[in-house]
Design a protein around this motif. Structure first.
Motif, PDB file in Angstrom:
ATOM      1  N   ILE A  16      10.697   7.619   3.100  1.00 28.76           N
ATOM      2  CA  ILE A  16      10.539   7.196   1.704  1.00 28.76           C
ATOM      3  C   ILE A  16      11.180   5.828   1.485  1.00 28.76           C
ATOM      4  O   ILE A  16      10.560   4.902   0.970  1.00 28.76           O
ATOM      5  CB  ILE A  16      11.167   8.237   0.739  1.00 28.76           C
ATOM      6  N   GLY A  17      12.436   5.698   1.942  1.00 29.05           N
ATOM      7  CA  GLY A  17      13.144   4.425   1.785  1.00 29.05           C
ATOM      8  C   GLY A  17      12.530   3.327   2.628  1.00 29.05           C
ATOM      9  O   GLY A  17      12.322   2.199   2.165  1.00 29.05           O
ATOM     10  N   LEU A  18      12.194   3.674   3.880  1.00 26.66           N
ATOM     11  CA  LEU A  18      11.654   2.681   4.807  1.00 26.66           C
ATOM     12  C   LEU A  18      10.332   2.112   4.297  1.00 26.66           C
ATOM     13  O   LEU A  18      10.121   0.894   4.300  1.00 26.66           O
ATOM     14  CB  LEU A  18      11.460   3.320   6.181  1.00 26.66           C
ATOM     15  N   ILE A  19       9.442   2.996   3.816  1.00 27.88           N
ATOM     16  CA  ILE A  19       8.139   2.527   3.340  1.00 27.88           C
ATOM     17  C   ILE A  19       8.318   1.677   2.091  1.00 27.88           C
ATOM     18  O   ILE A  19       7.636   0.662   1.910  1.00 27.88           O
ATOM     19  CB  ILE A  19       7.181   3.714   3.109  1.00 27.88           C
ATOM     20  N   ALA A  20       9.285   2.046   1.215  1.00 29.52           N
ATOM     21  CA  ALA A  20       9.538   1.229   0.026  1.00 29.52           C
ATOM     22  C   ALA A  20       9.946  -0.186   0.424  1.00 29.52           C
ATOM     23  O   ALA A  20       9.411  -1.177  -0.096  1.00 29.52           O
ATOM     24  CB  ALA A  20      10.631   1.875  -0.824  1.00 29.52           C
ATOM     25  N   ILE A  21      10.866  -0.288   1.387  1.00 28.97           N
ATOM     26  CA  ILE A  21      11.339  -1.604   1.826  1.00 28.97           C
ATOM     27  C   ILE A  21      10.216  -2.386   2.498  1.00 28.97           C
ATOM     28  O   ILE A  21      10.005  -3.569   2.227  1.00 28.97           O
ATOM     29  CB  ILE A  21      12.548  -1.440   2.771  1.00 28.97           C
ATOM     30  N   LEU A  22       9.461  -1.703   3.374  1.00 31.94           N
ATOM     31  CA  LEU A  22       8.342  -2.346   4.074  1.00 31.94           C
ATOM     32  C   LEU A  22       7.313  -2.873   3.085  1.00 31.94           C
ATOM     33  O   LEU A  22       6.829  -4.002   3.209  1.00 31.94           O
ATOM     34  CB  LEU A  22       7.655  -1.344   5.009  1.00 31.94           C
ATOM     35  N   VAL A  23       6.973  -2.031   2.088  1.00 32.24           N
ATOM     36  CA  VAL A  23       5.932  -2.411   1.129  1.00 32.24           C
ATOM     37  C   VAL A  23       6.404  -3.607   0.294  1.00 32.24           C
ATOM     38  O   VAL A  23       5.644  -4.546   0.069  1.00 32.24           O
ATOM     39  CB  VAL A  23       5.552  -1.202   0.241  1.00 32.24           C
ATOM     40  N   TYR A  24       7.676  -3.597  -0.130  1.00 33.92           N
ATOM     41  CA  TYR A  24       8.172  -4.757  -0.886  1.00 33.92           C
ATOM     42  C   TYR A  24       8.077  -6.020  -0.042  1.00 33.92           C
ATOM     43  O   TYR A  24       7.565  -7.046  -0.490  1.00 33.92           O
ATOM     44  CB  TYR A  24       9.620  -4.564  -1.371  1.00 33.92           C
ATOM     45  N   HIS A  25       8.594  -5.930   1.211  1.00 30.88           N
ATOM     46  CA  HIS A  25       8.616  -7.104   2.092  1.00 30.88           C
ATOM     47  C   HIS A  25       7.197  -7.616   2.347  1.00 30.88           C
ATOM     48  O   HIS A  25       6.950  -8.815   2.319  1.00 30.88           O
ATOM     49  CB  HIS A  25       9.308  -6.736   3.400  1.00 30.88           C
ATOM     50  N   GLY A  26       6.264  -6.683   2.557  1.00 28.75           N
ATOM     51  CA  GLY A  26       4.879  -7.069   2.825  1.00 28.75           C
ATOM     52  C   GLY A  26       4.191  -7.685   1.619  1.00 28.75           C
ATOM     53  O   GLY A  26       3.530  -8.714   1.721  1.00 28.75           O
ATOM     54  N   PHE A  27       4.348  -7.036   0.458  1.00 29.48           N
ATOM     55  CA  PHE A  27       3.676  -7.543  -0.738  1.00 29.48           C
ATOM     56  C   PHE A  27       4.258  -8.875  -1.187  1.00 29.48           C
ATOM     57  O   PHE A  27       3.524  -9.764  -1.611  1.00 29.48           O
ATOM     58  CB  PHE A  27       3.720  -6.509  -1.868  1.00 29.48           C
ATOM     59  N   ASN A  28       5.594  -9.028  -1.084  1.00 33.89           N
ATOM     60  CA  ASN A  28       6.156 -10.328  -1.426  1.00 33.89           C
ATOM     61  C   ASN A  28       5.762 -11.372  -0.382  1.00 33.89           C
ATOM     62  O   ASN A  28       5.621 -12.550  -0.707  1.00 33.89           O
ATOM     63  CB  ASN A  28       7.672 -10.243  -1.560  1.00 33.89           C
ATOM     64  N   GLY A  29       5.543 -10.912   0.861  1.00 37.37           N
ATOM     65  CA  GLY A  29       5.043 -11.819   1.894  1.00 37.37           C
ATOM     66  C   GLY A  29       3.671 -12.364   1.531  1.00 37.37           C
ATOM     67  O   GLY A  29       3.405 -13.551   1.700  1.00 37.37           O
ATOM     68  N   ILE A  30       2.811 -11.488   0.986  1.00 33.94           N
ATOM     69  CA  ILE A  30       1.492 -11.929   0.516  1.00 33.94           C
ATOM     70  C   ILE A  30       1.656 -13.011  -0.551  1.00 33.94           C
ATOM     71  O   ILE A  30       0.969 -14.030  -0.535  1.00 33.94           O
ATOM     72  CB  ILE A  30       0.703 -10.728  -0.056  1.00 33.94           C
ATOM     73  N   ARG A  31       2.623 -12.777  -1.457  1.00 36.97           N
ATOM     74  CA  ARG A  31       2.880 -13.721  -2.547  1.00 36.97           C
ATOM     75  C   ARG A  31       3.307 -15.084  -1.989  1.00 36.97           C
ATOM     76  O   ARG A  31       2.817 -16.133  -2.417  1.00 36.97           O
ATOM     77  CB  ARG A  31       3.966 -13.124  -3.440  1.00 36.97           C
ATOM     78  N   VAL A  32       4.194 -15.044  -0.989  1.00 37.38           N
ATOM     79  CA  VAL A  32       4.674 -16.289  -0.381  1.00 37.38           C
ATOM     80  C   VAL A  32       3.522 -17.036   0.283  1.00 37.38           C
ATOM     81  O   VAL A  32       3.388 -18.258   0.137  1.00 37.38           O
ATOM     82  CB  VAL A  32       5.790 -15.972   0.637  1.00 37.38           C
ATOM     83  N   VAL A  33       2.660 -16.296   1.006  1.00 37.59           N
ATOM     84  CA  VAL A  33       1.529 -16.933   1.684  1.00 37.59           C
ATOM     85  C   VAL A  33       0.578 -17.551   0.666  1.00 37.59           C
ATOM     86  O   VAL A  33       0.084 -18.668   0.846  1.00 37.59           O
ATOM     87  CB  VAL A  33       0.787 -15.916   2.581  1.00 37.59           C
ATOM     88  N   LEU A  34       0.325 -16.843  -0.455  1.00 37.70           N
ATOM     89  CA  LEU A  34      -0.537 -17.384  -1.515  1.00 37.70           C
ATOM     90  C   LEU A  34       0.007 -18.723  -2.001  1.00 37.70           C
ATOM     91  O   LEU A  34      -0.736 -19.693  -2.166  1.00 37.70           O
ATOM     92  CB  LEU A  34      -0.602 -16.408  -2.690  1.00 37.70           C
TER      93      LEU A  34
END
Lengths: 147, 176
Positions: free
Chosen positions: B114-132
């Motif tokens: 639960i915790g790991l997926i939350a952290i992964l999803v935040y890091h990934g989605f904010n990564g998308i934002r950075v790439v945009l």
């Protein structure tokens, strides 16, 4: 904003003199991040959740059991150890994505070029050691019981 | 660069060093973009610690042959402990024909995920934002993009948790 800034100095802000070669690592960080999404999705499904991928006798001992892990590591498709290859690609991307992230933090902390280069060199050594460790572990586990 | 490009507030150092240092500890002195950046680093560091733990933990796959135990003995006992139910007395969830044995699924491993997926999803989605933003898309509306991606991330996280809760059960149903 009350500060005037000439177009020349504006350009200079975006073209760092000494880090032109770092651009490849900047690109790498984006591309590897994108690829890692799919690798980690596959990794978590295959290693922790999708029992259906396993043959029935292995499935009985559990999706994350030693038997299942070993079966995946010994799995070959057309003579290619597919799971090992995918794991190796993932670990390589992951380790260098991580260490490049550490480097990004360190670049924010110091402007000393010698220190930056030394740390980058150390990080590459650490990355190679970690990748060798995971490769050794994969091959060891795949060969246990074969003798 | 466009001629009318403005300089962001953060690029102009107007206050003293002491004031700037104290500003670090004031949560309201940061905009949402800076929080996103800071959380990206914090989640990145947490993921590094997780990966170190993970690489250490999978070393137990090999220790049995080194210590002369049966293959996978130590590793399997570890996995058994991680997957053992925390609340074995919970009643299973029933949706018509589908029965979800949550009492068997809620374990230390599930809690970690639960915790790991939350952290992964935040890091990934904010990564998308950075790439945009690197591609020059949507920099002017970075705040609204943050909130949109955060909501999408929470939905993804929730779907992932439901998915890993029901997938073992679905596979068992399909196998029988």
């Amino acid at each position: 904003m009350g500060i005037e800034i000439s177009s020349e100095s504006k350009l200079k802000r975006f073209v760092p003199k000494h880090q032109a070669r770092s651009a490849i690592w900047w690109v790498f960080q984006r591309v590897s991040g994108f690829l890692l999404f799919f690798f980690i999705l596959f990794h978590m499904l295959a290693n922790h959740y999708l029992t259906a991928l396993l043959p029935a006798d292995i499935r009985a001992s559990g999706v994350a059991s030693f038997e299942a892990v070993q079966w995946k590591m010994q799995y070959t498709y057309l003579g290619i150890p597919l799971y090992l290859v995918i794991s190796f690609c993932m670990v390589t991307l992951l380790v260098f994505h991580m260490l490049n992230g550490v480097r990004t933090v360190i670049l924010d902390l110091t402007t000393n070029q010698t220190l930056r280069k030394l740390i980058a060199f150390l990080l590459i050594i650490i990355g190679l050691l970690v990748i060798s460790y995971t490769l050794w572990l994969n091959l060891t586990v795949a060969s246990i019981g074969i003798r | 660069m466009a001629e009318n490009e403005e300089i962001h507030d953060s690029q102009i150092d107007t206050s003293s060093k002491a004031a700037n240092f104290l500003k670090w500890f004031n949560p309201f002195a940061r905009g949402i973009g800076m929080w996103a950046w800071l959380l990206q680093r914090i989640t990145g560091l947490l993921l590094i610690f997780y990966v170190i733990f993970h690489f250490g933990m999978i070393f137990t796959l090999a220790v049995d042959s080194i210590w002369g135990l049966d293959a996978g003995q130590f590793y399997n006992s570890l996995i058994h402990w991680v997957n053992s139910p925390i609340f074995p007395d919970f009643a299973p969830l029933e949706f018509g024909n589908i029965v979800i044995n949550i009492q068997n699924i809620i374990s230390i491993g599930y809690m970690i995920d639960i915790g790991l997926i939350a952290i992964l999803v935040y890091h990934g989605f904010n990564g998308i934002r950075v790439v945009l933003f690197d591609l020059g898309i949507g920099i002017r509306s970075q705040k609204i993009i943050f909130w949109i991606l955060l909501i999408l991330g929470i939905i993804t996280w929730f779907l992932a948790l439901v998915f890993i809760l029901i997938v073992p059960e679905i596979v068992i149903l399909a196998g029988e």
